[in-house]
Design an enzyme around this catalytic site. Structure first.
Site, PDB file in Angstrom:
ATOM      1  N   LYS A 177       0.831  -1.206   0.000  1.00 27.09           N
ATOM      2  CA  LYS A 177       0.000   0.000   0.000  1.00 27.09           C
ATOM      3  C   LYS A 177       0.870   1.264   0.000  1.00 27.09           C
ATOM      4  O   LYS A 177       0.634   2.200  -0.786  1.00 27.09           O
ATOM      5  CB  LYS A 177      -0.900  -0.011   1.231  1.00 27.09           C
ATOM      6  CG  LYS A 177      -1.581   1.308   1.558  1.00 27.09           C
ATOM      7  CD  LYS A 177      -2.238   1.257   2.929  1.00 27.09           C
ATOM      8  CE  LYS A 177      -2.790   2.604   3.346  1.00 27.09           C
ATOM      9  NZ  LYS A 177      -3.974   2.997   2.551  1.00 27.09           N
ATOM     10  N   GLU A 199     -15.151  12.734  11.944  1.00 23.30           N
ATOM     11  CA  GLU A 199     -14.613  11.428  12.357  1.00 23.30           C
ATOM     12  C   GLU A 199     -13.087  11.394  12.437  1.00 23.30           C
ATOM     13  O   GLU A 199     -12.463  10.367  12.170  1.00 23.30           O
ATOM     14  CB  GLU A 199     -15.124  10.318  11.428  1.00 23.30           C
ATOM     15  CG  GLU A 199     -16.637  10.239  11.366  1.00 23.30           C
ATOM     16  CD  GLU A 199     -17.140   9.136  10.444  1.00 23.30           C
ATOM     17  OE1 GLU A 199     -16.378   8.194  10.167  1.00 23.30           O
ATOM     18  OE2 GLU A 199     -18.295   9.222  10.010  1.00 23.30           O
ATOM     19  N   HIS A 201     -13.962   7.994  -4.793  1.00 24.34           N
ATOM     20  CA  HIS A 201     -12.799   7.116  -4.843  1.00 24.34           C
ATOM     21  C   HIS A 201     -11.800   7.555  -5.905  1.00 24.34           C
ATOM     22  O   HIS A 201     -10.738   6.964  -6.041  1.00 24.34           O
ATOM     23  CB  HIS A 201     -13.246   5.679  -5.095  1.00 24.34           C
ATOM     24  CG  HIS A 201     -14.243   5.215  -4.086  1.00 24.34           C
ATOM     25  ND1 HIS A 201     -15.603   5.282  -4.312  1.00 24.34           N
ATOM     26  CD2 HIS A 201     -14.083   4.745  -2.826  1.00 24.34           C
ATOM     27  CE1 HIS A 201     -16.232   4.844  -3.232  1.00 24.34           C
ATOM     28  NE2 HIS A 201     -15.343   4.517  -2.332  1.00 24.34           N
TER      29      HIS A 201
END
Length: 742
Positions: free
Chosen positions: A21, A473, A683
């Protein structure tokens, strides 16, 4: 004893500490060169191959490793390039653009891989010219050979690949036939290079519609037989039972079956004599989707049963190990739970223990794993009693009455705008959270930082002109892991990462015990955000179905019981938010569709349980409190009535990557609750245009009552950059303002 062999279907790409990643995202951010990316990924691929070799696998998969997604790899292999991206060199940069979009073109659709939390890039057939154009599979096979690794290539089969595709004017059967010569060419190249067998993944053959594919499946594999390659092919299925008698009649060399998630049917078919003994059986006996250690003694018994009905037996995981973390080696877990766990590496060790037992009469490792499993089983994790009956499972009044009270309280405009919940998790946000978790900063310093970030984003939202705000968040690393850290009965690992889509990794919590709410989870941050604005701020929670589906669930209780335990805990938090003055509470269920069983005979009970759990979590609030929910990345046609039955006042659903297809699902139902169909794809880094958002709104309003329609992005904005978010939301709000004037 009879000799058995061991194999694997696929290994996690991420690396033990997400090296995969980090390398890919560094390349996207232009922090490393393409050469540096290639070297890092080659090193990681080598590490994966040699690790599997260390555990004495008789055959190790290649083709499972990818720069993004194995289905997208197959699309590029066969030149199935979306029309808007055609004309370019087929390379890794094209692969990334198809997956992520760019400033000129939208990304391809992203869909759940069967009933897992992995997502694949949907192949597009519009105006394509299929041909073998980029045989990376052959390159990777030869690389494995250079390491002296006994490898077998893995490729998704023609039936599954075409069924997971979209677009084009050809029929399903015509597309399959178009690809057969190309598959033959690839198979021949691999066999010529020395492949002993090729794993051809056909998981579509375990679904309800599998019988309708049998004619074209037979035609396809008969074609491969005539091409003299079929005996080198192993048709691999997983996630459910397969029609064994049919598969056994195909002219291939072996069949792969799931003996974990098949509800016992595959063994019954074997014992009924439905398996052709001239083929090799590849038996998926180790759970490839969950993290619990195998009952190694039960696996021995299963192997004995299979040996009675086969001449050649290979044991392996039930599916690719893509769905579990890499290794327990770096974890520091309480032994009471840790002894019961098995990640990808440990699952290879289980296979090796069984291989040693059967082939060498060496029971040392087997006895060790057996004793460990027994110690774990002797513990008790069922300690709490629950009163499910005393909690409401329906709202006090019908929606038509509730919405009047909610609108009077909220005073929202026509086409209200909102976001789904999360805002960008910048490097600074992640650093503060890591510093706090590692006790490098005080609680007070961390809380001050969070409040400053919340206040900054409340002002950003107000300046942009959104109608219903969120706190962002920033205190959460993941929408499920966060709750796993705070609810009793969950265990959160340090390095238990799995791939969700592309470079997106999640760290599912592990449910090992009874679930209980012990204190408010989200109230402080939400109440603080609400104190900064006169506009409503949504409380943001994750629903019980999603928490269960995105966790590694305990297996000593029925799913419904665990799900309802979670629902009671979320209900406590919903009521705590309401008591604190929060007027809008969102309980997200993005994983409701993905958990739908692959066989329709189980659908009704699954959906009934899911709806009841959601209502258990949300129905105790007053009529004037507005309940939202959110779902994403799914094909909703099968469950549209269940979505309505949730009775959420507002549901937001991802539609942008479906390019409008999802709206068709609403043609057959009079959806009379609030709904927001996501108007742009979060995305992708691409900023939508005002015209694109207006078009999305107009198309949605053809099916949805304007008075019930909300406008929002299709998902949370956590993974985007701040400027991308501000620019995209500004376009969204401006498009809505113009629409309100019509």
């Amino acid at each position: 004893m009879t000799t058995i062999k061991t194999s694997n279907l696929g290994f996690p790409r991420l690396g033990r500490k997400r090296e995969w990643k980090k390398a890919i995202e560094s390349y996207w951010a232009k922090k490393i060169s393409k050469e540096e990316l290639d070297q890092t990924l080659t090193d990681l691929h080598k590490e994966n191959l040699l690790l599997q070799k260390y555990y004495h696998l008789d055959s190790i998969p290649v083709g499972d490793f990818s720069l993004y997604d194995h289905i997208l790899d197959t699309s590029l292999l066969f030149n199935i390039i979306p029309e808007r991206f055609q004309g370019r060199t087929i390379d890794d940069d094209l692969l990334f653009d198809i997956a992520r979009g760019n400033k000129d073109h939208v990304a391809s659709a992203l869909i759940k891989w069967f009933n897992t939390n992995y997502h694949y890039i949907v192949p597009e057939w519009d105006n394509v010219e299929p041909k073998v154009s980029r045989n990376v599979l052959l390159d990777r096979f030869k690389y494995a050979q250079s390491l002296n690794v006994n490898a077998h290539p893995v490729i998704v089969g023609p039936i599954t690949f075409v069924k997971l595709s979209k677009g084009g004017h050809q029929t399903f059967e015509e597309k399959v036939k178009t690809l057969l010569p190309l598959y033959k060419e690839v198979f021949e190249s691999l066999i010529d290079a020395g492949a002993e067998y090729i794993q051809v993944d056909e998981p579509i053959l375990v679904t309800d519609d599998s019988e309708s594919y049998e004619n074209i499946t037979r035609e396809a594999y008969d074609y491969f037989e005539k091409a003299s390659v079929a005996k080198k092919l192993v048709i691999q299925t997983y996630f459910e039972r397969a029609h064994l008698k049919f598969l056994s009649s195909l002219p291939v060399g072996g069949l792969g079956l799931d003996f974990v998630h098949d509800n016992g049917y595959n063994l019954k078919q074997i014992e009924a004599g439905d398996f052709d003994k001239s083929k090799t059986l590849y038996a998926g006996i180790i759970d490839g989707r969950n993290v619990w250690a195998s009952d190694i003694e039960a696996k021995k018994v299963l192997i004995d049963k299979l040996l009675a009905h086969t001449n050649e037996l290979v044991i392996q995981p039930s599916s690719s190990l893509l769905h579990v973390p890499v290794s327990l080696d770096d974890e520091t877990l309480d032994t009471s739970v840790g002894e019961g766990l098995s990640f990808a590496t440990e699952k290879l060790d289980e296979l090796d223990a069984l291989r040693r037992l059967f082939n060498q009469n060496d029971n040392f490792k087997y006895d060790k794993l057996k004793a460990r499993y027994e110690r774990f089983q002797n513990q008790s994790f069922k300690n709490l009693d629950y009163d499910f009956e005393s909690v409401r499972t329906s709202r006090q009044s019908p929606f038509a009455q509730r919405i009047e009270q909610q609108q009077k309280r909220l005073n929202l405009p026509d086409l209200p705008t909102t976001t789904i919940g999360s805002f960008p998790q910048s490097r600074e946000v992640r650093k503060y959270r890591a510093d706090w978790k590692n006790k490098r900063i005080t609680d007070e310093a961390y809380e001050t930082f969070l409040k400053n970030e919340i206040a900054r984003w409340i002002k950003i939202q107000e300046d942009i002109g959104l109608d219903v705000l969120v706190h962002g968040e920033f205190e959460r690393n993941d929408m499920v892991e966060f709750f796993g850290e705070k609810l009793q009965g969950f265990l959160v690992t340090k390095f238990g990462w799995v791939q969700s889509y592309g470079s997106r990794a999640v760290k599912p919590p592990i449910i090992y015990g009874d679930v209980k709410w012990t204190a408010p989870l989200t109230v402080d941050e939400t109440v603080y955000a609400q104190s900064l604005t006169d506009k409503p701020v949504k409380g943001m929670l994750t629903g019980p179905v999603t928490i269960l589906n995105w966790s590694f669930e305990r297996v000593d209780l029925p799913r419904k019981v665990v799900q309802d335990q979670i629902a009671l805990a979320i209900n406590e938090e919903v009521l705590a938010l309401e008591a604190a003055g929060i007027k809008v509470i969102q309980v997200d269920e993005p994983a409701l569709r993905e958990g739908l069983p692959l066989r329709s005979e189980y659908h009704e009970q699954y959906l009934k349980d899911a709806v009841l759990s959601f209502k258990l979590a949300t129905s105790s609030v007053r009529d004037e409190t507005q309940i939202h929910t959110h779902m994403c990345y799914s094909q909703f046609g099968q469950i549209i009535h269940a979505i309505h039955d949730l009775d959420a006042d507002v549901i937001s659903i991802e539609t942008s990557r479906s390019h409008g297809d999802l709206i068709k699902d609403f043609e057959d139902i009079n959806y009379d609750l609030g709904i927001g169909l996501g108007v742009y794809d979060i995305h992708s880094p691409r900023i939508p245009t005002k015209e694109e958002i207006t078009t999305a709104i107009n198309r949605s309003l053809q099916q949805i009552d304007r008075s019930l329609f909300w406008v929002n992005p299709d998902c949370g904005l956590k993974t985007r950059k701040e400027e991308e978010v501000k620019d995209a939301l500004t376009v969204l709000v401006n498009a809505v303002k113009a629409k309100r004037q019509e």
